[in-house]
Design an enzyme around this catalytic site. Structure first.
Site, mmCIF file in Angstrom:
data_model
loop_
_atom_site.group_PDB
_atom_site.id
_atom_site.type_symbol
_atom_site.label_atom_id
_atom_site.label_comp_id
_atom_site.label_asym_id
_atom_site.label_seq_id
_atom_site.Cartn_x
_atom_site.Cartn_y
_atom_site.Cartn_z
ATOM 1 C CE1 TYR A 277 46.864 7.409 104.600
ATOM 2 C CE2 TYR A 277 48.665 7.586 106.176
ATOM 3 C CZ TYR A 277 48.211 7.522 104.866
ATOM 4 O OH TYR A 277 49.109 7.580 103.826
ATOM 5 N NE ARG B 171 57.485 11.161 102.657
ATOM 6 C CZ ARG B 171 56.791 10.262 103.337
ATOM 7 N NH1 ARG B 171 55.485 10.353 103.421
ATOM 8 N NH2 ARG B 171 57.397 9.289 103.958
ATOM 9 C CD GLU C 98 53.200 5.892 108.550
ATOM 10 O OE1 GLU C 98 52.992 4.662 108.605
ATOM 11 O OE2 GLU C 98 52.348 6.704 108.158
ATOM 12 C CG ASN D 163 53.113 10.052 107.180
ATOM 13 O OD1 ASN D 163 53.516 11.135 106.754
ATOM 14 N ND2 ASN D 163 53.742 8.921 106.960
ATOM 15 C CD GLU E 73 52.565 8.364 104.020
ATOM 16 O OE1 GLU E 73 51.626 7.622 104.392
ATOM 17 O OE2 GLU E 73 53.737 7.980 103.940
ATOM 18 C CG HIS F 6 58.189 4.592 102.949
ATOM 19 N ND1 HIS F 6 57.534 5.791 102.779
ATOM 20 C CD2 HIS F 6 57.213 3.717 103.289
ATOM 21 C CE1 HIS F 6 56.234 5.639 102.987
ATOM 22 N NE2 HIS F 6 56.005 4.373 103.291
HETATM 23 C C1 BGC Z 1 52.503 4.440 104.922
HETATM 24 C C2 BGC Z 1 52.263 4.159 103.465
HETATM 25 C C3 BGC Z 1 50.964 3.402 103.295
HETATM 26 C C4 BGC Z 1 49.834 4.280 103.786
HETATM 27 C C5 BGC Z 1 48.450 3.675 103.651
HETATM 28 C C6 BGC Z 1 51.271 4.867 105.662
HETATM 29 O O1 BGC Z 1 51.245 4.218 106.880
HETATM 30 O O2 BGC Z 1 53.553 5.343 105.086
HETATM 31 O O3 BGC Z 1 53.356 3.440 102.971
HETATM 32 O O4 BGC Z 1 50.737 2.974 101.996
HETATM 33 O O5 BGC Z 1 50.046 4.554 105.138
HETATM 34 O O6 BGC Z 1 48.305 2.537 104.429
#
Ligand code: BGC
Length: 459
Positions: free
Chosen positions: A298, A85, A174, A296, A372, A129
């Site tokens: 995190y 990607r 995002e 995505n 992600e 992006h």
């Molecule tokens: C984004 C990336 C970023 C990653 C880590 C995501 O929000 O799509 O571009 O590097 O998080 O912060």
């Protein structure tokens, strides 16, 4: 230390046709910002303003992927991923954002796609992006409806050139982050601090998505998704004020971007009334069925009401300055390990997120891809990243075992890169970049993932 241990084989088995990949984005890796007829992006300008990027750096060279893409494709082949990607830089293809198409810009992606296919790696381009062409930003960027229309024309130009070889597409990355960080609180380009007046940027990105879906399908695109950032919102307490604040945060970060796409409506009528119209008609364009939905993930966020006796000034949270006028306040999550970025590592929140999505959207949720997931750690022997990936893959598998239809998983990121307002200090890569020489060195996590994928392929 031999980090290619027996651990991969202990990962649960994923379906045979599960799509394994890694992600990057143009502004974070390409560099060559002044070459090949590329126009300026809002991020080029923002980084050049001074004081915006924590380490004083800029994305001018980044990791020089523009010139070194063949070596990077070699790394992808070695890693053994099924897909890559990457993003197409809008200002490389349409330097002024609208109008003339720059054939030399498209040539670069043409070469990249061919190199990927020759390496047996599926190209999965994201059309946007965050690198809004500066010429459009100067007229309000995503606050203006025209930007959505220009985006669709650009999508058409890319599909016309690459559509004979690209099967799957991603429209946006995002839109929530660009709205909040870019237009809401000014932490990211274009550095606007409009707080709730940033909401038109959300609507116009979603509209741009819908128009781009139409343009891609008109060019014969087989399969289209989006990459939205989502994470569970946990209430700081059961107090009414904390619950209301957390629900509002969840609405703004999760539901505002999922529901127009999946249900064809905004999650709140008052909010929809604040958006530039014709909203009801736009929602028909926005909600065309998607082939899959990219998430995505995190971290989860604990949210409460702003502290009554607080200082009244902005607070720093995970590197982001949160203005005091917002009606919610993120709180630190206790009891979990943290990445170098200070983000908590909570794999089980990925399972929770996916189960919540299935519960909320039922049959309206298409198959999901994790577009992600990753973490910032320094060092070549990055055993913390191995633990992070291992934990999140197990959590993902658990959601799948509970019936969530997940078709793929992409690690952020193939290599260290320009981490937006943090500059180059935060390293998310499976491959280490020496910024003095731009040498690429696979980390322990790269070997771990390579072996895990080989193991999965053995079936
Ligand atoms: C984004 C990336 C970023 C990653 C880590 C995501 O929000 O799509 O571009 O590097 O998080 O912060």
């Amino acid at each position: 230390m031999d980090t290619t241990s027996a651990r991969p084989s202990s990962l649960p088995r994923f379906p045979r046709n599960f799509l394994w990949g890694v992600s990057t984005s143009a502004q974070q890796i390409e560099g060559a910002v002044g070459e090949g007829g590329r126009g300026r992006s809002a991020w080029d300008v923002f980084a050049g303003e001074g004081g915006r990027i924590k380490d004083g750096s800029d994305p001018g060279v980044a990791v020089d992927h523009y010139h070194r893409y063949r070596e990077d494709v070699g790394l992808l082949r070695e890693l053994g991923v099924g897909a890559y990607r990457f993003s197409v830089a809008w200002p490389r293809v349409v330097p002024d954002g609208s109008g003339a198409v720059n054939a030399a810009g498209l040539d670069f992606y043409d070469r990249l796609v061919d190199a990927l296919l020759a390496a047996g790696v599926e190209p999965l381009p994201t059309l946007f992006h965050w690198d809004t062409p500066q010429a459009l930003e100067e007229h309000g960027g995503w606050l203006r409806r025209e930007t959505a229309e220009h985006f669709a024309a650009y999508a058409d130009a890319v599909a016309a050139r690459l559509g004979d070889r690209v099967r799957r597409w991603i429209t946006l990355n995002e839109p929530a982050e660009l709205t909040l960080l870019g237009y809401g609180i000014g932490q990211h380009a274009p550095g606007r601090q409009l707080v709730f007046d940033a909401l038109p940027a959300a609507h116009h990105q979603l509209l741009g998505h819908g128009l781009a879906v139409q343009a891609l399908r008109a060019r014969g695109a087989e399969s289209i998704g989006i990459a939205n950032s989502h994470g569970p919102t946990w209430r700081a307490s059961d107090e009414e004020a904390d619950a209301a604040a957390a629900d509002l945060y969840d609405l703004l970060l999760n539901r505002l971007f999922a529901e127009p796409l999946l249900l064809g409506r905004y999650p709140d009528e008052g909010l929809a009334a604040m958006l530039p119209g014709p909203v009801a008609e736009d929602l028909k364009v926005i909600s065309q069925p998607l082939d899959w939905y990219g998430i995505n993930y995190y971290q989860p966020t604990v949210v409460g009401a702003p502290e009554p006796g607080g200082s009244g000034g902005p607070t720093d949270f995970g590197g982001v300055r949160i203005p005091s006028e917002l009606p919610f306040a993120p709180r630190e999550i206790e009891g979990y390990p943290r990445t170098d970025f200070g983000w908590p590592v909570v794999p089980e929140a990925l399972t929770e997120l996916l189960l919540t999505f299935r519960e909320r959207y039922g049959a309206s949720l298409p198959p999901v891809m994790i577009t992600e997931n990753g973490c910032a750690y320094n060092g070549l022997d990055d055993h913390e990243r191995i633990a992070f990936l291992d934990g999140h893959l197990r959590a993902l598998h658990e959601a799948m075992a509970a019936g969530v239809d997940v078709r793929g998983y992409f690690v952020w990121s193939l290599m260290d890169n320009f981490e937006w307002a943090e500059g180059y200090a935060r390293r998310f890569g499976l491959v280490h970049i020496d910024y003095a020489t731009l040498a690429r060195t696979p980390k322990a996590s790269f070997r771990w993932l390579r072996d895990a994928l080989r193991d999965q392929a053995r079936g």
